[in-house]
Design an enzyme around this catalytic site. Structure first.
Site, PDB file in Angstrom:
ATOM      1  CE  LYS A 224     -13.123  11.304  14.246  1.00  0.00           C
ATOM      2  NZ  LYS A 224     -11.704  11.686  13.644  1.00  0.00           N
TER       3      LYS A 224
ATOM      4  CD  GLU B 281      -5.276  -2.307   1.980  1.00  0.00           C
ATOM      5  OE1 GLU B 281      -5.603  -1.692   0.837  1.00  0.00           O
ATOM      6  OE2 GLU B 281      -4.828  -1.737   2.669  1.00  0.00           O
TER       7      GLU B 281
ATOM      8  CD1 TRP C 205     -17.722  12.800  13.058  1.00  0.00           C
ATOM      9  CD2 TRP C 205     -18.100  11.129  11.768  1.00  0.00           C
ATOM     10  NE1 TRP C 205     -17.283  11.534  13.794  1.00  0.00           N
ATOM     11  CE2 TRP C 205     -17.577  10.602  12.891  1.00  0.00           C
ATOM     12  CE3 TRP C 205     -18.544  10.296  10.613  1.00  0.00           C
ATOM     13  CZ2 TRP C 205     -17.128   9.230  13.053  1.00  0.00           C
ATOM     14  CZ3 TRP C 205     -18.235   9.012  10.931  1.00  0.00           C
ATOM     15  CH2 TRP C 205     -17.561   8.239  11.997  1.00  0.00           C
TER      16      TRP C 205
ATOM     17  CB  THR D  16      -0.845   0.066   1.354  1.00  0.00           C
ATOM     18  OG1 THR D  16      -0.082   0.003   2.584  1.00  0.00           O
ATOM     19  CG2 THR D  16      -1.911  -1.089   1.352  1.00  0.00           C
TER      20      THR D  16
HETATM   21  P1  ADP Z   1      -3.440   4.245   0.185  1.00  0.00           P
HETATM   22  O1  ADP Z   1      -4.339   3.587   1.137  1.00  0.00           O
HETATM   23  O2  ADP Z   1      -1.981   4.075   0.446  1.00  0.00           O
HETATM   24  O3  ADP Z   1      -3.769   5.550  -0.284  1.00  0.00           O
HETATM   25  P2  ADP Z   1      -4.804   2.929  -1.899  1.00  0.00           P
HETATM   26  O4  ADP Z   1      -4.240   3.148  -3.446  1.00  0.00           O
HETATM   27  O5  ADP Z   1      -4.846   1.316  -1.731  1.00  0.00           O
HETATM   28  O6  ADP Z   1      -3.631   3.414  -1.231  1.00  0.00           O
HETATM   29  O7  ADP Z   1      -5.889   3.845  -1.447  1.00  0.00           O
HETATM   30  C1  ADP Z   1      -7.308   3.198  -1.252  1.00  0.00           C
HETATM   31  C2  ADP Z   1      -7.933   4.430  -0.647  1.00  0.00           C
HETATM   32  O8  ADP Z   1      -8.203   5.602  -1.800  1.00  0.00           O
HETATM   33  C3  ADP Z   1      -9.379   4.043  -0.256  1.00  0.00           C
HETATM   34  O9  ADP Z   1      -9.465   3.648   0.903  1.00  0.00           O
HETATM   35  C4  ADP Z   1     -10.043   5.443  -0.435  1.00  0.00           C
HETATM   36  O10 ADP Z   1      -9.903   6.140   0.837  1.00  0.00           O
HETATM   37  C5  ADP Z   1      -9.434   5.957  -1.486  1.00  0.00           C
HETATM   38  N1  ADP Z   1     -10.434   5.945  -2.864  1.00  0.00           N
HETATM   39  C6  ADP Z   1     -10.005   5.064  -3.764  1.00  0.00           C
HETATM   40  N2  ADP Z   1     -11.124   5.272  -4.651  1.00  0.00           N
HETATM   41  C7  ADP Z   1     -11.966   6.309  -4.255  1.00  0.00           C
HETATM   42  C8  ADP Z   1     -13.077   7.180  -4.799  1.00  0.00           C
HETATM   43  N3  ADP Z   1     -13.562   6.810  -5.957  1.00  0.00           N
HETATM   44  N4  ADP Z   1     -13.677   7.825  -3.652  1.00  0.00           N
HETATM   45  C9  ADP Z   1     -13.047   8.272  -2.571  1.00  0.00           C
HETATM   46  N5  ADP Z   1     -12.029   7.501  -2.441  1.00  0.00           N
HETATM   47  C10 ADP Z   1     -11.585   6.723  -3.047  1.00  0.00           C
END
Ligand code: ADP
Length: 552
Positions: free
Chosen positions: A445, A331, A450, A187
């Site tokens: 918060k 993930e 929120w 990640t």
């Molecule tokens: P990292 O967690 O290190 O940024 P990832 O590429 O796995 O790497 O990121 C996943 C996260 O990206 C998700 O948990 C979410 O918060 C965000 N994310 C992905 N796609 C979207 C989307 N379409 N809208 C909002 N958030 C998104």
């Protein structure tokens, strides 16, 4: 009673075998920056994949489930590595070339990569790191770049083309256990140390089928997909595997990811589909406005990785490029949801736009639930906001713990009953559409309520003077936390925070109590290695007093 069905393992080698024969004339087109791009058919890629596997086994001694890393842009050789390494039973480890060097070194050592296949253009990054990469014995270099940077390195250096030349063009791929490791990806560490996610042959196979479904990307061999999302970022959202199932042609930008070459690729190669994170599209949009191009071939654009701002979707709609919003994570392989409105919704209506702006619907293999702050299950009523948890055959159930007995590392990201806690907060409608309101750690918060930083950002980015905006929580004596609006103005626009604040309040865009009091202009929003807003940096800058904040 057992079924009477054959139990054929779902292997990457089968996706390859299918693509190279049934779709042998489909192509991977790699942009070279000058002259004609490199065109390679799936049949050629299949043959070269076999040659690469022979070279890795016979010359470099890759055995069993050893890790072979790639430090590469999106290009044809990277596709060959994608298929050769897992098909022979080894594990493909894609390295994110935008990570800080220390993190990159940590990841290589943690995964115990023995071989790295690197693009020549990335040797300036790799060469100084090599002394810190203990397990690495071989570096295979592909494409242009200064090889002398590796002079004196204590690894064996090979030329990709020399290594595979003359090797047999077929390979007797082993019949592996479909649950064994095929690929791994760490990640990007937006929220902490990188964590290793290991995909299986089975998870990649099933995920590819989902990517291909009409209600997902739904591409066919008549399509050319511009794969901007990096192959080091969650397997380029599964595209290289999915395309070999359906014969979709791929247009690979290599290192030419700036708006101008992307616009040129679209104009000259005429892709029908493209996939990338919003920041890439923001840049391309500005480029197309500044220097209009003929881009009408591109009718479908998949956006994910962070929320797609409504203004961006509308701007692309105007250009005839239909945005399809999707949500996922490293993930989740990554396809978790995709926003195709249900059939009963009228085309081009406001209702349709509202559906398209959600993160989308869960496919059949992804189960979802919402958990409230006290651990309670929340209803799918489109209103109750909680943390999203998911489960399914391409969703991680643990992180990679390094070699040895503790191979799989449990983590508090996984619930006791085996669901992935995504860290994303949102609602789910009764018909299964997810709307994310924030990341659990980015939500503001304020006085027990929120405030969604994403809602504020979207509303700000809808203002004609605003190029980009990021909102972070900052400590507040009275309310606990309050939003700080950091704004990037468009060229020529002048600062008027009061006007921006009134704009947010207009037409009920944002409730009054949620309006930011603290404002600052920044030159650009800091981005993570995969192009997402890096709010950690903004929070730190604020705490260190580096931002010039106006209170209104
Ligand atoms: P990292 O967690 O290190 O940024 P990832 O590429 O796995 O790497 O990121 C996943 C996260 O990206 C998700 O948990 C979410 O918060 C965000 N994310 C992905 N796609 C979207 C989307 N379409 N809208 C909002 N958030 C998104």
């Amino acid at each position: 009673m057992l079924s009477t069905m054959q139990d054929v393992p779902l292997l990457i080698s089968r996706i390859l075998a299918h693509g190279q024969v049934i779709h042998g004339t489909s192509q991977v087109i790699t942009w070279t920056g000058e002259g004609e791009p490199d065109r390679r058919s799936y049949a050629e890629i299949g043959a070269r994949t076999a040659q690469l596997a022979h070279a890795l086994r016979e010359d470099l001694g890759v055995e069993g489930d050893e890790r072979v890393a790639t430090l590469m842009w999106n290009n044809a050789e990277h596709v060959e590595a994608y298929f050769a390494i897992p098909s022979m039973g080894a594990v493909l480890h894609t390295l994110n070339l935008r990570l800080p060097p220390e993190q990159l070194a940590w990841i290589v050592n943690h995964a115990a990569d023995r071989v790295i296949i690197a693009n020549g253009s990335l040797l300036p990054l790799l060469a100084p790191l090599l002394p810190h990469l203990k397990p690495v014995e071989h570096v295979v270099v592909s494409g242009p770049g200064d090889r002398s940077l590796l002079a004196g390195a204590s690894v064996q250096v090979h030329e990709y083309e020399d290594l595979i030349a003359g090797k047999p063009t077929t390979y007797d791929w082993p019949e592996l256990d479909e649950r064994s490791a095929a690929a791994m990806c760490y990640t990007s560490g937006t929220t902490g140390d990188p964590k290793g996610v290991v995909y299986s042959h089975r998870s990649i196979y099933l995920h590819s089928m989902q990517v291909n479904m009409a209600q997902s990307m739904g591409l066919t061999d008549a399509d050319l997909s511009l794969v901007v999302v990096p192959q080091f970022h969650v397997n380029a959202w599964g595209l290289p595997h999915a395309t070999f199932m359906t014969g979709v042609n791929m247009l690979m930008p290599d290192r030419f990811l700036q708006p101008a070459p992307l616009a040129e690729m679209i104009e000259t190669q005429k892709p029908t589909h493209a996939a990338a994170v919003p920041t890439i599209w923001q840049g391309l949009l500005a480029e197309l406005h500044a220097r209009p191009r003929e881009v009408s071939s591109l009718t479908q654009v998949t956006i994910g990785g962070s929320a797609c701002p409504p203004a961006l979707m509308e701007a692309f709609d105007k250009l005839g490029m239909r945005v399809c919003h999707a949500w996922g994570m490293t993930e989740t392989s990554p396809l978790g949801t995709i926003a195709r409105p249900p059939a009963h919704v009228e085309a081009d209506s406001e209702e349709e736009l509202a559906y398209r702006l959600t993160q989308g619907r869960f496919p059949a293999s992804v189960e979802a639930r919402l958990t409230g702050p006290g651990g309670e299950r929340l209803p799918w009523d489109g209103e109750s906001a909680g943390e999203l948890e998911v489960r399914g055959p391409w969703i991680a159930g643990a992180y990679y713990g390094g070699q040895g007995a503790e191979h799989l590392r449990p983590d508090d990201k996984f619930s006791e009953d085996g669901w992935l806690k995504t860290g994303d907060v949102g609602t789910i409608s009764p018909d299964g559409f997810l709307t994310l309101t924030d990341r659990a750690k980015d939500v503001i918060k304020s006085g027990g309520e929120w405030i969604s930083s994403v809602d504020l950002e979207n509303a700000l980015m809808a203002h004609p003077d605003v190029a980009e905006a990021a909102v972070v929580a900052v400590p507040d004596e009275k309310w606990g936390e309050r939003p700080l609006a950091t704004v990037v103005l468009k060229e020529g626009a002048s600062t008027d925070f009061a006007a921006l604040r009134s704009f947010l309040a207009e037409e009920g865009r944002i409730a009054k109590w949620q309006l930011p009091e603290r404002w600052t202009i920044i030159e650009s929003v800091p981005k993570t290695s995969v192009g997402k807003f890096d709010k950690k940096v903004l929070r730190r800058q604020y705490a260190d007093g580096q931002l010039d904040v106006t209170q209104i």
